[in-house]
Design a protein around this motif. Structure first.
Motif, PDB file in Angstrom:
ATOM      1  N   ARG A  99       0.765  -1.065  -0.018  1.00 11.38           N
ATOM      2  CA  ARG A  99       0.053  -0.016  -0.157  1.00 11.38           C
ATOM      3  C   ARG A  99       0.718   1.338  -0.040  1.00 11.38           C
ATOM      4  NH1 ARG A  99      -4.402   2.335  -1.553  1.00 11.38           N
ATOM      5  NH2 ARG A  99      -5.326   3.442  -0.242  1.00 11.38           N
ATOM      6  N   GLU A 140       4.440  14.402 -11.236  1.00  7.63           N
ATOM      7  CA  GLU A 140       4.922  14.434 -12.584  1.00  7.63           C
ATOM      8  C   GLU A 140       3.708  15.062 -13.434  1.00  7.63           C
ATOM      9  OE1 GLU A 140       5.983  10.624 -14.227  1.00  7.63           O
ATOM     10  OE2 GLU A 140       7.707  10.189 -12.866  1.00  7.63           O
ATOM     11  N   GLN A 141       2.627  14.955 -13.133  1.00 12.95           N
ATOM     12  CA  GLN A 141       1.340  15.566 -13.717  1.00 12.95           C
ATOM     13  C   GLN A 141       1.426  17.108 -13.352  1.00 12.95           C
ATOM     14  OE1 GLN A 141      -2.135  13.464 -12.858  1.00 12.95           O
ATOM     15  NE2 GLN A 141      -1.683  11.478 -14.129  1.00 12.95           N
ATOM     16  N   GLU A 147       2.292   1.734  -3.360  1.00 13.56           N
ATOM     17  CA  GLU A 147       1.351   2.299  -4.413  1.00 13.56           C
ATOM     18  C   GLU A 147       1.370   3.584  -4.003  1.00 13.56           C
ATOM     19  OE1 GLU A 147      -2.210  -0.263  -3.635  1.00 13.56           O
ATOM     20  OE2 GLU A 147      -1.424  -1.894  -4.639  1.00 13.56           O
ATOM     21  N   LEU A 148       1.024   4.081  -2.876  1.00 10.76           N
ATOM     22  CA  LEU A 148       0.846   5.432  -2.528  1.00 10.76           C
ATOM     23  C   LEU A 148       2.055   6.463  -3.016  1.00 10.76           C
ATOM     24  CD1 LEU A 148      -1.027   5.390   0.774  1.00 10.76           C
ATOM     25  CD2 LEU A 148      -2.217   5.766  -1.318  1.00 10.76           C
ATOM     26  N   THR A 149       3.081   5.778  -2.882  1.00 11.69           N
ATOM     27  CA  THR A 149       4.314   6.593  -3.169  1.00 11.69           C
ATOM     28  C   THR A 149       4.386   6.560  -4.938  1.00 11.69           C
ATOM     29  OG1 THR A 149       5.696   5.510  -1.532  1.00 11.69           O
ATOM     30  CG2 THR A 149       6.706   6.439  -3.154  1.00 11.69           C
ATOM     31  N   ALA A 150       3.852   5.530  -5.589  1.00 17.01           N
ATOM     32  CA  ALA A 150       3.758   5.820  -6.907  1.00 17.01           C
ATOM     33  C   ALA A 150       2.967   6.442  -7.488  1.00 17.01           C
ATOM     34  CB  ALA A 150       3.575   4.411  -7.612  1.00 17.01           C
ATOM     35  N   ARG A 151       1.698   6.602  -6.803  1.00 14.96           N
ATOM     36  CA  ARG A 151       0.602   7.557  -7.072  1.00 14.96           C
ATOM     37  C   ARG A 151       1.264   8.924  -6.817  1.00 14.96           C
ATOM     38  NH1 ARG A 151      -2.855   9.026 -10.259  1.00 14.96           N
ATOM     39  NH2 ARG A 151      -4.733   9.987  -9.263  1.00 14.96           N
ATOM     40  N   VAL A 152       1.694   9.360  -5.687  1.00 15.81           N
ATOM     41  CA  VAL A 152       2.178  10.620  -5.513  1.00 15.81           C
ATOM     42  C   VAL A 152       3.346  11.058  -6.514  1.00 15.81           C
ATOM     43  CG1 VAL A 152       3.583  11.730  -3.788  1.00 15.81           C
ATOM     44  CG2 VAL A 152       1.894  10.594  -2.641  1.00 15.81           C
ATOM     45  N   THR A 153       4.212   9.972  -6.948  1.00 17.50           N
ATOM     46  CA  THR A 153       5.399  10.437  -7.914  1.00 17.50           C
ATOM     47  C   THR A 153       4.461  10.790  -9.153  1.00 17.50           C
ATOM     48  OG1 THR A 153       6.695   9.136  -6.919  1.00 17.50           O
ATOM     49  CG2 THR A 153       7.154   9.586  -9.112  1.00 17.50           C
ATOM     50  N   GLU A 154       3.493  10.021  -9.615  1.00 20.40           N
ATOM     51  CA  GLU A 154       2.680  10.272 -10.849  1.00 20.40           C
ATOM     52  C   GLU A 154       2.011  11.553 -10.660  1.00 20.40           C
ATOM     53  OE1 GLU A 154      -1.319   8.170 -13.029  1.00 20.40           O
ATOM     54  OE2 GLU A 154      -0.086   7.100 -11.849  1.00 20.40           O
ATOM     55  N   LEU A 155       1.445  11.804  -9.690  1.00 16.63           N
ATOM     56  CA  LEU A 155       0.750  13.088  -9.457  1.00 16.63           C
ATOM     57  C   LEU A 155       1.693  14.316  -9.434  1.00 16.63           C
ATOM     58  CD1 LEU A 155      -1.831  12.329  -6.794  1.00 16.63           C
ATOM     59  CD2 LEU A 155      -2.510  12.717  -9.312  1.00 16.63           C
TER      60      LEU A 155
END
Length: 128
Positions: free
Chosen positions: A8, A21-22, A11-19
């Motif tokens: 989890r 970048e966006q 996943e949250l770290t990947a999501r934060v990284t993706e956000l």
């Protein structure tokens, strides 16, 4: 249990990284949009100034042209009025010549001007 938490967290770290970048891409687009807006605003101001100058030049030219047209119209009016006055004098002169030719300017005609008022055979206005 720890495995689910680590997954989890990953996943949250990947999501934060993706956000992140966006967000970085959106900031770049926004900066480009701001630059475009600023460039377009400058261009719009420049075009507005050029339009105002062209409008003033056209207005000044139109006023000059209107003044010239008015001067020509006034000169034409003076010529037409002089022509009308000349024609009126000519008509009066010719009318005087015709009156003299037909004898209408004699004293007898002038005395008979009110002959209907002195008529003896006229009716009094009462209907029979």
């Amino acid at each position: 249990m720890w495995g689910a938490k680590k997954r989890r967290i990953a996943e949250l770290t990947a999501r934060v990284t993706e956000l992140a970048e966006q967000r970085h891409e959106l900031r770049k687009e926004l900066a480009g949009s701001r630059a475009t807006v600023i460039r377009l605003a400058g261009r719009n101001s420049s075009l507005a100034e050029r339009l105002e100058l062209a409008h003033q030049a056209a207005s000044d030219g139109a006023l000059d042209e209107m003044g010239a047209r008015l001067d020509r119209a006034l000169r034409a009016c003076v010529r037409y009025r002089a022509d009308v006055d000349g024609q009126a004098r000519l008509i009066r002169s010719q009318q005087g010549l015709l009156n003299h030719l037909y004898g209408l300017d004699t004293p007898a005609v002038a005395e008979g001007e009110r002959w209907q008022q002195r008529r003896h055979d006229k009716t009094s206005g009462a209907k029979l």
